[in-house]
Structures are given as structure tokens and as C-alpha cells.
Design an enzyme around this catalytic site. Structure first.
Site, PDB file in Angstrom:
ATOM      1  CB  SER A 248      -0.922   0.012   1.219  1.00 49.69           C
ATOM      2  OG  SER A 248      -0.200   0.421   2.360  1.00 49.69           O
ATOM      3  N   GLY A 249       0.154   2.401  -0.031  1.00 51.76           N
ATOM      4  CA  GLY A 249       0.818   3.695  -0.084  1.00 51.76           C
ATOM      5  C   GLY A 249       0.983   4.349   1.275  1.00 51.76           C
ATOM      6  CG  ASP A 250       0.035   6.239   5.004  1.00 55.45           C
ATOM      7  OD1 ASP A 250       0.884   6.011   5.889  1.00 55.45           O
ATOM      8  OD2 ASP A 250      -0.502   7.349   4.865  1.00 55.45           O
ATOM      9  CG  ASP A 251       1.914   3.956   8.663  1.00 52.76           C
ATOM     10  OD1 ASP A 251       3.075   4.007   8.211  1.00 52.76           O
ATOM     11  OD2 ASP A 251       1.424   4.852   9.373  1.00 52.76           O
ATOM     12  CB  SER A 282       4.252   0.305   2.753  1.00 48.01           C
ATOM     13  OG  SER A 282       3.708   1.596   2.609  1.00 48.01           O
TER      14      SER A 282
END
Ligand SMILES: *[C@@H]1O[C@H](CO)[C@@H](O)[C@H](O)[C@H]1NC(C)=O
Ligand SMILES: *[C@@H]1O[C@H](CO)[C@@H](O)[C@H](O)[C@H]1NC(C)=O
Ligand SMILES: *[C@@H]1O[C@H](CO)[C@@H](O)[C@H](O)[C@H]1NC(C)=O
Ligand SMILES: *[C@@H]1O[C@H](CO)[C@@H](O)[C@H](O)[C@H]1NC(C)=O
Ligand SMILES: *[C@@H]1O[C@H](CO)[C@@H](O)[C@H](O)[C@H]1NC(C)=O
Ligand SMILES: *[C@@H]1O[C@H](CO)[C@@H](O)[C@H](O)[C@H]1NC(C)=O
Ligand SMILES: *[C@@H]1O[C@H](CO)[C@@H](O)[C@H](O)[C@H]1NC(C)=O
Length: 467
Positions: A248-251, A282
Site C-alpha cells: 500500500s501507499g501508507d502504513d 510500503s
């Protein structure tokens, strides 16, 4: 399971012939595991659903669940989403209810903003996260529920989030983006065996919940998509997250509990959380973040068997002056890492306040943080542990950790520690002087609880769906 009888009785619209022919035409019996099996069963097509990828099914989902809510106290119901592409806006779940998404079914989130009603900010945040205004309600939403299951044979929920990411980046939104799944003020929640794609923002957000099981999720979003956190347990108790795989693009997992003065006033911690067998990619974020919103407190978090590949950090604590509360009794063991900027990262000056009303005297307490049995390769910085001046982070323990540094390692050295205290045992490269070796020559393991959390005593039952 009462199938035909129920559908016939409850829905004057459905003729017995169409139900009978449907069952004859495709009598696939699928087993799945759930907190509870249901007495009644229905299929989305019985409520006018069309799986053509174009027709909106918002009314079909809403009327199905509204009808099925009537049998919540009579054994509950399951709603089956059969093979097809089911475009829909937001809908709300009900209690004693299972949403079963077939392996060849895709729930497609509508890209039409009018399909996403606005709701109030969360009380523990005081405002939306993207914006001070309201929030778009999440695609699959539930409030004040008991015993709710969202599962499938790895069926898909596709948030079609690109349009939201673009609007967010261009500052074209007045309200906070929707999440894929948000369950609030609920108990006995299961979210399992699904693939979640391209959420407009966070993917799975249980908030103010207890007794939560999240397992077997595959979550995918582009690594540069904004705030596409994987799983965010927020002010929840007794939670198990296992066998999940996030890119994903965050945590990948962000453990939270409210924001500054709003979170402190609401005062609901996240506690008794176990994360196991978890994989994360990530590049700009953490595999597991604690915070930054932690103003209701975070305690008793256990994480084991974690794989982080190409993440910015493995476990990261993020907090700030004004957050108050605590992050304490954190236990992590068995982490395998490859290609990271930081293995250990704690940040005491994260900033980001909801408004100017935060209390500069509300200092977070960070204590009893235990990390052990880890290997990492191709790492730039082994540890950057930054406490708060006058409010040191204490009781940090790191043991049996081997970190292979990359050739582009930081010129400033592998460790940088300020305003922290603790111990280490058999860690290489050698930690900063604020984490002195406990007993040179022997491994003194950091703590990890031996007892089971109550959520691990919950046994799932084998249920079935006829699709
Ligand atoms: C869903 O629940 C929210 C409250 O969380 C409510 O505001 C909204 O009107 C409900 N939607 C429908 C379609 O009932
Ligand atoms: C949830 O329960 C609370 C307290 O009983 C009530 O005030 C609120 O309206 C309920 N919300 C929904 C969406 O059911
Ligand atoms: C579920 O589907 C995703 C996407 O196709 C796939 O990557 C994953 O391996 C599947 N998971 C299981 C348990 O089959
Ligand atoms: C659900 O996923 C688990 C792994 O988390 C797997 O063991 C189980 O077989 C899956 N069940 C179904 C019904 O797909
Ligand atoms: C090591 O990490 C660097 C980034 O720091 C990356 O560019 C490189 O591809 C990684 N090497 C391997 C072998 O994974
Ligand atoms: C040290 O950690 C490794 C995993 O990185 C584990 O296999 C090993 O058992 C640990 N050793 C001790 C003494 O705990
Ligand atoms: C260590 O980190 C602090 C911030 O936490 C920074 O101000 C300082 O420059 C760093 N020192 C080195 C030697 O990198």
C-alpha cells in the site's frame, strides 16, 4: 439453513419459480468460517441486484440488508454476493449478519460522490483527517452492531480510488475521503478472506469496537497512493489480525486511538491487540505504526512473525507534544526485513494537530517497548530513536537482532538516540550508548507475554453458502 422459505415469506416479490430455478441452475455449496452461522440466507439478485459492472446496486444492498435486519433476532441472515461485478455506493450492515462475497464477485465502489452521504467527524478526532469538514461515509459501514461478519472465498472489494487520490492531491475535496470498510461502536466483528483493492483512503477501520477478528486479507493499492493504510484498529479492544498481506501507499497496519484534545477527552484506548503472520510492502511508510493519533492510549500490543520488504521502517512509534496518553507494553518478536530505511524508528515530534486547541502540557508516556528476534538486510539506518526533551521514552528493550547495513549506509552511523532509555542484548550493529548491553556475552531476551489474549479463545464455526 432456511433458504427458500425465508426468501418467499419475506419478499413477496420473489416468485417460488425463480428461486427454485436459481437453485437448480447453480447449486454450488461453499463452506466458510465465521463467528456464527445464520438461519436465513438470501442472494443479492433477489433484491434487484445486477452484476453487470454498470448498474448501481446501492438500492439492492440497502433494501436487502434492511429486510434481513428483521430476522436479526431470529437466527440472523447472510447475504450472498454471487459472481459478477456489482457497482454500488455506500451501504450499512446490521447485527447477526454475514455478507459473503463469492470468489468471482467484485464489489465495485461507485465513483459518483452523491453515492457517498456525509457523516459527522469521529468524536475522538474532532474533525475529518483530510479536512476540517465532514466525512464521506465508508463503502461498507456499520454502527452499534453485534455479531457482524464480512467474508468470502477471497472475493474482491475494489474501491476504484484513483479519482479520489487525484481530487485529494488537487485539493478539490471539501470533506474527508471514504474508507472501504468502517465498523464503529460494535462488538464481535469478523472481516476475513477478501481481497481489497484501491481504497480511496484507509482500507479497514474498526473504531470503538471490541472482539474483532481480521484475517486472510490481501490488500493492494499503488505504493504512491495517498493514505491507503491497510488496517487501522482505532480505540478497539481484544483484536486479532492474522494472515494478512498488504502492499500500500501508507502504513500497512496503523494502530490508533484519537487525536490530541479530542482523543484525550474521549479516552478510549486500543488494547489487547495481536498481529501475527503479516506481510507488508510500503516503501514510504511503516509495516506497523503506533500513532500518530494515540491520545486515548495504546497498550498491550503483541506482534509476531512479520515480514517487511521494502518498507521505510518496520515498527514505528509516532507521537507529539499535545497527544497526551501513552504507548506502553508493546511486544514484537520474529521480524524478517529486507530493504528498509530504518529498522527501529520512534518519533516524538510528529506534529500534525487537529487545531490550535491542543494542550502543550499533554505529554505522551512511551514506556516498556520490547523488540526481539529479528533479522534485516540492506538497511540504511538501524535505529533512530527520538524521544521528547523533558519527556524521555523509557523501558526500551532490543535483543537478538542482526541488521545487515546497505552499502549506502548513513554517514552519521547506524544508530541515533535522543531522550530515550533502555537496554540491549546481542544486537548488531552495536546500539547507541542509551541502550547499553544488559549482560555482555549472553542473550537476555526482551519480554514477550506468555498468556493468550481472550480473542484467541474464540473458535470460528464452519458455515455454508449456496451460491
Ligand atoms: C448509515 O448509517 C449512518 C450512520 O452511521 C447514517 O448516517 C446513514 O443515513 C445510514 N445510511 C442508510 C442508507 O441508512
Ligand atoms: C448508536 O448508539 C448511540 C447510543 O445508543 C445512539 O446515540 C446513536 O444514535 C446510534 N447510532 C446509530 C447510527 O445507530
Ligand atoms: C486472494 O486473491 C489475491 C488477488 O488475486 C491473491 O494475490 C491472493 O494470493 C489470494 N489469496 C488466497 C488466500 O488465495
Ligand atoms: C480463509 O483464509 C485462511 C487463511 O487466513 C485459510 O486458511 C482458509 O482456508 C480460508 N477460507 C476460505 C473459506 O477461503
Ligand atoms: C538495497 O537498498 C537500496 C535502497 O537503499 C535499493 O536501491 C537496492 O535495490 C537494495 N538492494 C537489494 C539487493 O535489494
Ligand atoms: C534469535 O532470533 C532468531 C530469529 O531472527 C531466532 O530464530 C532465534 O531462535 C533467536 N535466538 C534466541 C536465543 O532467542
Ligand atoms: C540525531 O537525530 C536528531 C533528531 O532526533 C538530529 O537532530 C541529529 O542531527 C541526529 N544526529 C546525527 C548524528 O545524525
Amino acid at each position: 439453513m432456511e433458504m427458500i422459505g425465508f426468501a418467499f415469506l419475506l419478499l413477496g416479490l420473489v416468485s417460488p419459480i425463480s428461486v427454485a430455478s436459481r437453485i437448480q441452475a447453480s447449486s454450488e455449496l461453499l463452506d466458510f468460517e465465521a463467528l456464527n452461522c445464520r438461519k436465513h440466507s438470501a442472494v443479492l439478485t433477489q433484491f434487484g441486484g445486477k452484476g453487470d459492472g454498470k448498474t448501481s446496486n446501492t438500492n439492492a444492498f440497502q433494501s436487502a440488508i434492511s429486510q434481513l435486519s428483521k430476522v436479526a433476532s431470529d437466527g440472523g441472515a447472510q447475504l450472498i454476493v454471487p459472481p459478477g461485478r456489482w457497482l454500488t455506493g455506500s451501504f450499512n450492515l446490521t447485527s447477526h449478519f454475514t455478507l459473503y462475497i463469492h470468489k468471482d464477485a467484485v464489489i465495485l465502489a461507485s465513483q459518483d460522490e452523491s453515492e457517498w452521504p456525509l457523516i459527522k467527524p469521529l468524536p475522538s478526532y474532532g474533525r475529518g483527517r483530510d479536512d476540517s469538514g465532514a466525512r464521506f461515509i465508508s463503502l461498507i459501514s456499520g454502527t452499534n452492531l453485534t455479531d457482524v461478519v464480512i467474508t468470502g472465498g477471497n472475493g474482491t472489494i475494489d474501491g476504484q480510488g484513483a479519482i479520489w487520490w487525484q481530487k485529494f492531491k488537487n485539493k478539490q475535496l471539501q470533506n474527508t475521503r471514504p474508507y472501504l470498510i468502517e465498523i464503529m461502536f460494535s462488538t464481535q466483528v469478523q472481516i476475513s478472506n477478501l481481497t481489497l483493492l484501491n481504497s480511496p483512503s484507509w482500507n479497514v477501520h474498526p473504531v470503538y469496537c471490541s472482539d474483532v477478528i481480521i484475517q486472510g486479507l490481501t490488500i493492494r493499492a499503488p505504493v504512491d497512493s495517498p493514505n491507503t493504510d491497510g488496517i487501522n484498529p482505532d480505540s478497539c479492544s481484544n483484536v486479532r489480525i492474522q494472515d494478512c498481506d498488504v502492499v500500500s501507499g501508507d502504513d500497512c497496519i496503523a494502530v490508533k486511538s484519537g487525536w490530541d484534545e479530542y482523543g484525550i477527552a474521549f479516552g478510549m484506548p486500543t488494547q489487547q491487540l495481536i498481529i501475527r503472520r503479516f506481510t507488508c510492502v510500503s516503501p514510504y511508510s511503516a509495516a506497523i505504526a503506533l500513532g500518530s493519533e494515540m491520545s486515548g492510549g495504546i497498550r498491550d500490543v503483541r506482534a509476531e512473525d512479520i515480514t517487511a520488504v521494502t518498507t521505510e521502517s518496520a515498527v514505528r512509534i509516532k507521537t507529539a507534544v499535545g497527544r497526551g496518553a501513552y504507548v506502553k507494553d508493546i511486544y514484537v518478536k520474529g521480524v524478517t526485513m529486507h530493504t528498509m530505511k530504518y529498522v527501529f524508528w520512534m518519533t516524538g515530534n510528529y506534529g500534525e494537530h487537529p487545531d490550535n486547541g491542543y494542550d502543550p502540557k499533554a505529554l505522551p508516556v512511551i514506556e516498556n517497548i520490547n523488540y526481539r528476534d529479528m533479522t534485516a538486510e540492506n538497511v540504511t539506518i538501524a535505529g533512530h530513536l527520538e524521544g521528547i526533551n523533558g519527556d524521555p521514552f523509557t523501558g526500551i528493550c532490543v535483543s537478538n537482532v542482526t541488521i545487515g547495513m546497505s552499502s549506502v549506509k548513513s554517514k552519521k552511523g547506524p544508530w541515533n538516540c535522543t531522550d530515550v532509555s533502555g537496554v540491549s542484548s546481542k544486537v548488531s550493529p552495536q546500539p547507541c550508548s542509551l541502550l547499553p548491553e544488559k549482560q555482555p556475552g549472553t542473550i537476555v531476551p526482551c519480554a514477550y507475554p506468555e498468556d493468550k489474549l481472550p480473542i484467541d479463545n474464540v473458535q470460528l464455526k464452519t458455515c455454508s453458502a449456496i451460491v
